[in-house]
Design a protein around this motif. Structure first.
Motif, PDB file in Angstrom:
ATOM      1  N   VAL A   1       0.761  -1.201  -0.067  1.00 46.86           N
ATOM      2  CA  VAL A   1       0.003  -0.086  -0.049  1.00 46.86           C
ATOM      3  C   VAL A   1       0.998   1.147   0.032  1.00 46.86           C
ATOM      4  CG1 VAL A   1      -1.659   1.246   1.312  1.00 46.86           C
ATOM      5  CG2 VAL A   1      -1.871  -1.325   1.122  1.00 46.86           C
ATOM      6  N   PHE A   2       1.823   1.587   0.781  1.00 47.99           N
ATOM      7  CA  PHE A   2       2.460   2.479   1.006  1.00 47.99           C
ATOM      8  C   PHE A   2       3.251   3.167  -0.271  1.00 47.99           C
ATOM      9  CE2 PHE A   2       1.704   2.354   5.299  1.00 47.99           C
ATOM     10  CZ  PHE A   2       1.389   3.688   5.827  1.00 47.99           C
ATOM     11  N   PRO A   3       3.792   2.100  -1.152  1.00 50.54           N
ATOM     12  CA  PRO A   3       4.512   2.691  -2.453  1.00 50.54           C
ATOM     13  C   PRO A   3       3.472   3.220  -3.191  1.00 50.54           C
ATOM     14  CG  PRO A   3       5.117   0.495  -1.855  1.00 50.54           C
ATOM     15  CD  PRO A   3       4.088   0.583  -0.913  1.00 50.54           C
ATOM     16  N   LEU A   4       2.246   2.802  -3.308  1.00 46.38           N
ATOM     17  CA  LEU A   4       1.297   3.422  -4.152  1.00 46.38           C
ATOM     18  C   LEU A   4       0.760   4.768  -3.390  1.00 46.38           C
ATOM     19  CD1 LEU A   4      -1.039   0.456  -4.510  1.00 46.38           C
ATOM     20  CD2 LEU A   4       0.652   1.452  -6.262  1.00 46.38           C
ATOM     21  N   MET A   5       0.630   4.983  -2.144  1.00 42.08           N
ATOM     22  CA  MET A   5       0.364   6.154  -1.459  1.00 42.08           C
ATOM     23  C   MET A   5       1.272   7.160  -1.763  1.00 42.08           C
ATOM     24  SD  MET A   5      -1.101   5.072   2.236  1.00 42.08           S
ATOM     25  CE  MET A   5      -0.274   6.470   3.001  1.00 42.08           C
ATOM     26  N   GLN A   6       2.745   6.631  -1.837  1.00 45.53           N
ATOM     27  CA  GLN A   6       3.673   7.456  -1.908  1.00 45.53           C
ATOM     28  C   GLN A   6       3.828   8.235  -3.384  1.00 45.53           C
ATOM     29  OE1 GLN A   6       7.773   5.805  -1.536  1.00 45.53           O
ATOM     30  NE2 GLN A   6       8.555   7.896  -0.964  1.00 45.53           N
ATOM     31  N   GLU A   7       3.368   7.636  -4.335  1.00 42.99           N
ATOM     32  CA  GLU A   7       3.176   8.036  -5.629  1.00 42.99           C
ATOM     33  C   GLU A   7       2.000   9.199  -5.766  1.00 42.99           C
ATOM     34  OE1 GLU A   7       2.174   4.739  -8.455  1.00 42.99           O
ATOM     35  OE2 GLU A   7       3.741   3.877  -7.779  1.00 42.99           O
TER      36      GLU A   7
END
Length: 88
Positions: free
Chosen positions: A24-30
């Protein structure tokens, strides 16, 4: 089986947390401006997330339960009722 949390469950709870949030966090970071993301996670999302969950599990005003299938913990829930607005 759902059982009350015990401090011995913490390593498994933290493992579940990491497995659940790692994608989830890599998608949020984008999708979040880097200055905002970095302000919330200056030491990285994982450290912040694990610290937050550990604090939840040790908070005396929060009730925590774990879901166990045999000896494997695969989920958890923390609930705290705020008396000022009766919200959880």
């Amino acid at each position: 089986m759902i059982t009350p949390y015990h401090t011995s469950h913490l390593p498994a709870v933290l493992e579940v947390t990491e497995r659940a949030w790692r994608p989830v966090f890599p998608l949020m970071q984008e999708d979040i401006p880097s200055y905002v993301y970095d302000a919330f996670y200056p030491e990285g999302w994982l450290k912040r997330q694990l610290n937050d969950v550990e604090a939840l599990c040790s908070d005396q005003e929060t009730e925590v339960w774990v879901y166990q299938s045999g000896d494997v913990i695969s989920g958890y829930l923390g609930l705290r009722i705020h008396p000022e607005d009766s919200m959880g």
